[in-house]
Scaffold this motif. Structure first.
Motif, mmCIF file in Angstrom:
data_model
loop_
_atom_site.group_PDB
_atom_site.id
_atom_site.type_symbol
_atom_site.label_atom_id
_atom_site.label_comp_id
_atom_site.label_asym_id
_atom_site.label_seq_id
_atom_site.Cartn_x
_atom_site.Cartn_y
_atom_site.Cartn_z
ATOM 1 N N GLY A 285 0.764 -1.236 0.000
ATOM 2 C CA GLY A 285 0.000 0.000 0.000
ATOM 3 C C GLY A 285 0.791 1.279 0.000
ATOM 4 N N ALA A 286 2.118 1.213 0.107
ATOM 5 C CA ALA A 286 2.910 2.442 0.091
ATOM 6 C C ALA A 286 2.882 3.068 -1.305
ATOM 7 N N GLU A 287 3.225 4.341 -1.381
ATOM 8 C CA GLU A 287 3.234 5.060 -2.652
ATOM 9 C C GLU A 287 4.252 4.436 -3.601
ATOM 10 N N ARG A 288 3.873 4.188 -4.838
ATOM 11 C CA ARG A 288 4.778 3.605 -5.826
ATOM 12 C C ARG A 288 5.598 4.710 -6.480
ATOM 13 N N ASP A 289 6.891 4.526 -6.522
ATOM 14 C CA ASP A 289 7.796 5.477 -7.147
ATOM 15 C C ASP A 289 7.703 5.334 -8.666
ATOM 16 N N VAL A 290 7.283 6.397 -9.337
ATOM 17 C CA VAL A 290 7.129 6.326 -10.790
ATOM 18 C C VAL A 290 8.471 6.162 -11.489
#
Length: 402
Positions: A285-290
């Motif tokens: 659920g953590a933010e995905r690094d683009v």
């Protein structure tokens, strides 16, 4: 999501891998080596056909490919017919050329793609000045759930610190930056802290300390707000960011842009290990690094989005970048990568040079059985990382368009 685009990019990846292995095969045959098998994919055989001394085929797991050259190591069992064509009995320089054949093929493919995009469409202008430049000074605003920014007023942290519109940002805390995204990433990770911006204004350099303001940002991954840093600076658009070239002009432009892409790819490889924990966290659920690593699944999804929006230039340039990544990644001097085999050949040459200096005979081919634990460990590590990245690409994919 454009299914056609996904399929096209996946096909492009498969073609890149196939051509990489073809580079090894062509080079090996040029030096009289025997190529036993040329396969795309790993695992159970799906299809194969034998032509001459080579079996060509497809395997069930489309995560790579291989070119089986007789006598690639001294531990390889050879038939009497294969013995004169064994790779390990050939001169060292020929073996190195064979191992570089795949890398060279990927580089040539990347340059060919870039050249045709430059002539028939437009490529990122390799001559454009991309130094981060302040375009607008604003207040630091929170982000709403729909992605828009909430109202705010007054000067932001950068303006209060004396930053001006038109300033070029050369470094953050003494570390050089070449793109505005690098400034954004540093600032975003340091809410409440001070950063020192090295600016160029009217030809002179100056350093300005800026206290980063903590703001709320909306996380697409979790649906929750997260704390991030902001200084209230927007980037000025790059002039002539994209450019088309004639058939002759495109040659130096392609070479220059390829060099820039190689530099960026190399920096990405160096930062790769540090991004793996973020990929694993994104599964939960953590933010995905683009800008983080993606698998074949993730890359194909992004390719599908580009095709869906008719962004064909970006589609092809992404495929060119992928080929440069394949080239540089395979140069890592660890087995089972091409660079690992080249490192062994270099070791043999250095060892034999030292032995000759001592009046001793050459030491012979390296016993690869001693390297098997390292080879298996590296293969297991790469497979494990690949599985984690693929899972992340399914449950929390990179979304370049929000």
């Amino acid at each position: 999501m454009g299914i056609v685009g996904i399929a096209l990019f996946a096909l492009g990846i498969a073609a890149s891998i196939a051509l990489h292995e073809a580079g090894h095969m062509v080079a090996a045959r040029a030096f009289g080596m025997r190529v036993r098998r040329y396969f795309i994919g790993f695992g159970p055989k799906v299809w194969s056909a034998t032509r001459g001394h080579t079996e060509y085929g497809l395997a069930a797991l489309p995560f790579g490919g291989f070119c089986d050259i007789a006598g690639m190591t001294a531990n390889d069992r050879l038939t009497a017919e294969e013995l004169p064509h064994a790779m390990h009995s050939k001169p060292a320089w020929q073996r190195v050329v064979v191992m570089l054949g795949g890398v060279a093929m990927n580089v040539v493919l990347a340059m060919a793609i870039t050249y045709f995009v430059a002539v028939f469409a437009a490529i990122p202008n390799p001559y454009a000045d991309r130094t981060p430049r302040v375009g607008e000074l604003v207040c630091a605003a929170d982000q709403a759930a729909d992605g828009t920014f909430e109202a705010c007023d007054g000067p932001g942290p950068a303006q209060r610190a004396g930053v001006q519109v038109g300033d070029e940002i050369l470094a953050v805390d003494g570390r050089r930056v070449e793109a505005f995204s690098q400034v954004r990433d540093v600032v975003s990770a340091r809410p409440g802290e001070e950063v020192r911006l090295t600016l160029r204004r009217a030809g002179e350099e100056l350093t300005v300390p800026v206290v980063v303001e903590a703001v709320d940002r909306y996380s697409q991954a979790t649906g929750q707000r997260v704390s991030a840093g902001a200084i209230g600076v927007t980037s000025a658009p790059v002039e002539n960011a994209m450019a088309s070239f004639g058939p002759l002009e495109a040659v130096p432009a392609t070479a220059r842009l390829t060099g820039q892409m190689v530099d960026a790819t190399w920096e990405g490889l160096l930062s790769f290990p540090g991004k793996i924990p973020g990929v694993m966290a994104s599964i939960f659920g953590a933010e995905r690094d683009v800008n983080g690593p993606v698998s074949v699944i993730g890359a194909s999804r992004v390719g599908g989005e580009l095709v869906q929006r008719s962004m064909w230039e970006s589609f092809w340039m992404m495929l060119a970048s992928l080929n440069l990544f394949l080239a540089l990644f395979n140069l890592v001097p660890l087995p089972p990568l091409d660079g690992g085999h080249i490192a062994v050949i270099a070791y043999e040459r250095m060892r034999d040079w030292l032995r000759r200096a001592r009046g001793l005979a050459p030491g012979g081919a390296v016993d690869y059985t001693a390297l098997m634990p390292l080879t298996y460990a590296m293969a297991a590590l790469l497979l494990t990382i690949g599985v984690f990245v693929m899972v992340a690409d399914v449950v929390n994919p990179v979304r370049i368009f929000g």
